[in-house]
Motif scaffolding. Structure first.
Motif, PDB file in Angstrom:
ATOM      1  N   ALA A  93       1.054  -1.021  -0.392  1.00 23.09           N
ATOM      2  CA  ALA A  93      -0.093  -0.047   0.276  1.00 23.09           C
ATOM      3  C   ALA A  93       1.107   0.914  -0.539  1.00 23.09           C
ATOM      4  N   GLU A  94       1.451   1.214   1.158  1.00 21.51           N
ATOM      5  CA  GLU A  94       2.904   2.302   0.906  1.00 21.51           C
ATOM      6  C   GLU A  94       3.727   2.717  -0.464  1.00 21.51           C
ATOM      7  N   ALA A  95       3.783   1.651  -1.326  1.00 24.79           N
ATOM      8  CA  ALA A  95       4.663   1.397  -2.665  1.00 24.79           C
ATOM      9  C   ALA A  95       3.461   1.808  -3.722  1.00 24.79           C
ATOM     10  N   ALA A  96       2.447   1.213  -3.583  1.00 23.15           N
ATOM     11  CA  ALA A  96       1.883   2.116  -4.516  1.00 23.15           C
ATOM     12  C   ALA A  96       0.881   3.636  -4.443  1.00 23.15           C
ATOM     13  N   ALA A  97       0.880   4.125  -2.817  1.00 23.01           N
ATOM     14  CA  ALA A  97       0.880   5.574  -2.959  1.00 23.01           C
ATOM     15  C   ALA A  97       2.101   6.506  -3.511  1.00 23.01           C
ATOM     16  N   CYS A  98       3.046   5.602  -3.825  1.00 24.19           N
ATOM     17  CA  CYS A  98       4.338   6.892  -4.016  1.00 24.19           C
ATOM     18  C   CYS A  98       5.517   5.539  -4.377  1.00 24.19           C
ATOM     19  N   PRO A  99       5.196   5.241  -6.196  1.00 23.08           N
ATOM     20  CA  PRO A  99       5.914   4.327  -6.394  1.00 23.08           C
ATOM     21  C   PRO A  99       6.834   4.421  -6.686  1.00 23.08           C
ATOM     22  N   GLU A 100       6.786   5.985  -7.042  1.00 18.53           N
ATOM     23  CA  GLU A 100       8.849   7.071  -7.594  1.00 18.53           C
ATOM     24  C   GLU A 100      10.060   6.513  -6.557  1.00 18.53           C
ATOM     25  N   LEU A 101       8.531   6.544  -4.959  1.00 19.42           N
ATOM     26  CA  LEU A 101       9.706   6.528  -3.869  1.00 19.42           C
ATOM     27  C   LEU A 101      10.454   4.766  -4.319  1.00 19.42           C
ATOM     28  N   ALA A 102       9.313   3.458  -4.312  1.00 15.47           N
ATOM     29  CA  ALA A 102       9.641   2.702  -3.578  1.00 15.47           C
ATOM     30  C   ALA A 102      11.111   1.934  -4.491  1.00 15.47           C
ATOM     31  N   ALA A 103      10.644   2.800  -6.061  1.00 18.91           N
ATOM     32  CA  ALA A 103      11.170   2.224  -7.303  1.00 18.91           C
ATOM     33  C   ALA A 103      13.130   2.553  -5.907  1.00 18.91           C
ATOM     34  N   MET A 104      13.116   3.646  -6.206  1.00 16.05           N
ATOM     35  CA  MET A 104      13.995   3.986  -5.033  1.00 16.05           C
ATOM     36  C   MET A 104      14.818   3.317  -4.189  1.00 16.05           C
ATOM     37  N   SER A 105      13.414   2.887  -3.304  1.00 10.59           N
ATOM     38  CA  SER A 105      13.686   1.648  -2.582  1.00 10.59           C
ATOM     39  C   SER A 105      14.223   0.277  -2.797  1.00 10.59           C
ATOM     40  N   VAL A 106      13.998   0.137  -3.986  1.00  8.21           N
ATOM     41  CA  VAL A 106      14.297  -0.829  -4.906  1.00  8.21           C
ATOM     42  C   VAL A 106      15.867  -0.428  -4.933  1.00  8.21           C
ATOM     43  N   MET A 107      16.203   0.645  -5.637  1.00  2.00           N
ATOM     44  CA  MET A 107      17.812   0.806  -5.869  1.00  2.00           C
ATOM     45  C   MET A 107      18.210   0.771  -4.619  1.00  2.00           C
TER      46      MET A 107
END
Length: 252
Positions: free
Chosen positions: A143-157
């Protein structure tokens, strides 16, 4: 990794404002239009300059603030000349304050990029705003990742060697509008592969109890590391593929 990390800022320029305001505490005006603009700068009589991404805050023809987003994967002495020139050229072009935001996949590069850059122009020292792994949360909630997928993508990085980070990111894609999700699948594959490669370089050691580690510089060691690194990359991609299948079957 360079290109995938630029895309979130180009896809949603407001993300750069959020990063600077919410993660680094920089005071930026709120409630104003934020847009992507051309990244071709010039400080005649020099050659043209091309920073990664340029974003303006405020009316497009009279911006109140400009942001240069630069992806920096490693220390580069040439950037210590380029970054102040980018900022100066954009300031001359737009006549508004300019912030340079540097995104660094590794802590070591982030420390280097955060150091003030002195120039030969008296009184002009550039201090960049820097986002490194320590500034990026470990996002494991879909849910947190869907709220801000850009930040989630950086978390993957920054933290993509952890399977829950990848799984939360891919699960979040099932909650995004259909036209946005496909590009983020590519982020997951590419960023996860890079994350596993970075993690492998930092922590490589032979599996305990399997064999004796070859001496440094030996032919066996030189051959083993690239093979194992490829295994790690394939493993990261399999985590993404499993998460995609879970999303498609409604289990996330």
């Amino acid at each position: 990794m360079h290109d995938p990390l630029n895309v979130p800022f180009r896809h949603r320029p407001q993300f750069a404002v959020e990063i600077l305001r919410d993660r680094l505490g920089l005071g930026l005006p709120d409630g104003l239009p934020v847009q992507l603009v051309g990244n071709e700068l010039n400080d005649r009589p020099s050659i043209d300059l091309y920073p990664d991404t340029v974003i303006t805050v405020g009316p497009q023809h009279a911006p109140l603030h400009a942001i240069i987003v630069e992806i920096q994967q490693r220390e580069e002495s040439s950037k210590q000349q380029a970054l102040p020139r980018y900022a100066a050229a954009l300031w001359l072009q737009l006549a508004c304050p300019v912030t340079v935001l540097v995104i660094c996949p590794t802590a070591r590069t982030a420390i280097w990029a955060a150091k003030p850059i002195d120039t030969s122009l008296s009184g002009y020292t550039l201090t960049c705003q820097v986002i490194g792994p320590d500034h990026i949360p470990i996002v494991t909630d879909p849910a947190e990742a869907a709220a801000c997928p850009e930040l989630a993508a950086m978390s993957v990085m920054a933290h993509g060697e952890h399977a829950p980070v990848l799984e939360a990111f891919v699960a979040a894609l099932g909650r995004l509008p259909g036209e946005h999700a496909p590009q983020y699948y590519e982020y997951a594959y590419r960023l996860a592969s890079q994350a596993s490669d970075t993690f492998w370089r930092r922590s490589w050691s032979p599996p305990p109890g399997r064999y004796t580690a070859p001496s440094l510089g030996s032919t066996t060691a030189r051959a083993s590391k690239p093979v194992a690194r490829q295994v790690a990359k394939r493993g990261a991609r399999k985590v993404v593929e499993r998460a995609v299948r879970r999303v498609r079957h409604g289990r996330c």
